[in-house]
Design an enzyme around this catalytic site. Sequence first.
Site, PDB file in Angstrom:
ATOM      1  N   GLU A  34     107.994 174.932 -28.865  1.00 56.43           N
ATOM      2  CA  GLU A  34     108.300 174.587 -30.161  1.00 56.43           C
ATOM      3  C   GLU A  34     106.935 175.098 -30.934  1.00 56.43           C
ATOM      4  O   GLU A  34     105.776 174.850 -30.657  1.00 56.43           O
ATOM      5  CB  GLU A  34     108.249 173.105 -30.421  1.00 56.43           C
ATOM      6  CG  GLU A  34     108.726 172.922 -31.893  1.00 56.43           C
ATOM      7  CD  GLU A  34     108.351 171.339 -32.195  1.00 56.43           C
ATOM      8  OE1 GLU A  34     107.939 170.479 -31.392  1.00 56.43           O
ATOM      9  OE2 GLU A  34     108.841 171.070 -33.309  1.00 56.43           O
ATOM     10  N   ARG A 260     104.443 168.469 -14.754  1.00 60.79           N
ATOM     11  CA  ARG A 260     103.686 169.160 -15.602  1.00 60.79           C
ATOM     12  C   ARG A 260     102.015 169.504 -14.895  1.00 60.79           C
ATOM     13  O   ARG A 260     102.105 168.623 -13.995  1.00 60.79           O
ATOM     14  CB  ARG A 260     103.128 168.403 -16.947  1.00 60.79           C
ATOM     15  CG  ARG A 260     104.299 168.146 -18.087  1.00 60.79           C
ATOM     16  CD  ARG A 260     103.715 166.969 -18.915  1.00 60.79           C
ATOM     17  NE  ARG A 260     104.661 166.857 -19.709  1.00 60.79           N
ATOM     18  CZ  ARG A 260     104.454 167.314 -21.102  1.00 60.79           C
ATOM     19  NH1 ARG A 260     103.601 168.344 -21.211  1.00 60.79           N
ATOM     20  NH2 ARG A 260     105.385 166.972 -22.047  1.00 60.79           N
ATOM     21  N   LYS A 270      99.218 167.463 -26.903  1.00 59.67           N
ATOM     22  CA  LYS A 270      99.099 167.831 -28.008  1.00 59.67           C
ATOM     23  C   LYS A 270      98.216 166.777 -28.922  1.00 59.67           C
ATOM     24  O   LYS A 270      97.398 167.537 -29.899  1.00 59.67           O
ATOM     25  CB  LYS A 270     100.549 168.292 -28.721  1.00 59.67           C
ATOM     26  CG  LYS A 270     100.512 169.732 -29.076  1.00 59.67           C
ATOM     27  CD  LYS A 270     101.918 169.926 -29.393  1.00 59.67           C
ATOM     28  CE  LYS A 270     102.487 171.325 -28.633  1.00 59.67           C
ATOM     29  NZ  LYS A 270     103.967 171.764 -28.902  1.00 59.67           N
TER      30      LYS A 270
END
Length: 555
Positions: A34, A260, A270
């Site tokens: 994104e 991850r 983030k």
Amino acid sequence: MSDENLKSNFIYDIIKEDLASGKHQSIVTRFPPEPNGYLHIGHAKAICTDFGAAIDFGGTCNLRMDDTNPSKEDTEFVDSIQEDIKWLGFNWEDRLYYASDYYEKIYEAAVELIKKDLAFVCDLTPEQMREFRGDLQNPGKDSPFKTRSIEENLDLFARMRAGEFEDGSKVLRAKIDVTSPNINMRDPVLYRILKIHHHRTGDEWCIYPMYDFAHPLEDAFEKVTHSLCSLEFEDHRPLYNWFIENVTLPAKPRQIEFARLNLTYTVMSKRKLRKLVEENFVNGWDDPRMPTLCGMRRRGYPATAIRAFIDQIGLAKRDSIVDFALLEHFVRTELNASSLRFMGVFDPIKVVIENYPENHVEMMTGINNPENENDGTRQIPFSRELYIERSDFMEDAPKKFFRLTVGSEVRLRYAYFITCTSVIKNEAGEIVELRCTYDPATKGGDSPDGRKVKGTIHWVSANHAIDCTVNQYDQLFTKENPEESGEDFIANINPDSLTVITNVKAEPAVAELAGTKPFQFERTGYFVKDSGSEGLVFNRTATLKDSWAKEVKKS
RNA sequence: AGGGGCAUAGUUCAGCUGGUAGAACACCAGAUUCUGGUUCUGGGUGUCAUGGGUUCGAAUCCUGUUGCCCCUGCCA
């Protein structure tokens, strides 16, 4: 790549099987960021996995900007994302796609679901919807709007698109099962009204599809075979498959989840990275202490090292935290092979060679890179007054100290053997100067009588030294896991993560050569010219391994 | 408590259809070296989470238990 050399992991097992069974003739993957932030080392794992699988199995990997939420996204990020992926060395050729390019098709898919009586327009407020959804223990309740007719839903949805309703007043939801133990299946939202300018489609749309709805469709439109994502989407897979089954689509992609990457001594989310930047704990997204790809690039980490690292850590489903030392290992391996070598003194003490003629200068020959002959040699000026590293001298030295002490002989790299004769101190008792003598017969650093010295130290000629600035970076956090047992990660920031040294004394060659590629200050570490500064400003990429420091720690 | 996952050296991972475990990094010891770097040699540091079962034999198969992670955005 032949099967024997292929790394072994559960995703590759699945792909091999699908190829062997004829389910797929070739594979298609995708990396779907994104565009709402900068890529970090965690994304590098996904990138290497998505592009890597395509390369290993002779398939293709698309780059797709997953831009379904205009309130958070920006072209600034679509540019930086591409730059970072290219830097890592991957190529999507002409396959750069955008979720926003599929908006019309996604809309049509929604209409198809309405016509199949599998979706409805719901007027519940967000608060009401939360109540109706139930919770982990309790099933949800049907929305009172779930019984609207197909015709009414079609009409309402068209008017949502036309902009007749305000943000938040209506959503389109799937009709699945509000009593499902999987909350994602409790009539999830497909479309919401967002009267926001989109960075690519402008004001063409005021309704935007949700990730859960858009993503499987995007994958199918691109005929993706294996849609790899992270573990938290495991719960979404039934929903992913529900869309694949209930919408008329050109392909049936399969979603596979893997864990991850987490790294010691850093944070990866983030939100936390943004906090570090916005509250000035670091100097921007590309601060060399950040785990962002742009930060690591500025720090001097070679892309090849990052890829080798990702390759080594493997792919699995268990949560884990990889030792930062493993990343550094690959950085050092890469840099050891490719770096130029120079001498620089970080914390100087003056050395006067008493028996060396005043005003005399000799040029010594240094090897630029012992790992690569093609890098050639350079000339290093030598004279009566030099600087050496303060830590390379000790008055009361332990037996294992192989450097300079009074009465001992050491080699000045590429120059002469010297012996320290006396120490000059100031009133405070600090050493300000060392008086030494040299052996003229040892020019170049070898003794004709075969005499050995235990240590070799680096030096620069005082009159020829150039000053440069060095940013010495260390871990951003003091703890392996900065948020251990719910601690505030900010409290564990390392106050000494950056030490700026403004007057490093370096040999003259640094001025002309050090800007061209990564280099090593011998016996100290690897450095690169800082891309954000003018003049001779260098970032320390990594220290050299230091077994002496370990020895000191032991005692 | 409901659902979805995961447990193999210090760490990250291999270990295919059952034959008492390997790699990399880390760590320790030594050799080499004009970088206390590099390189080389040697060292496994493990009740394969745990109890039970099947079997001549289980990290692998079955089962109970425990621990950890994720899920209640009109974020992705």
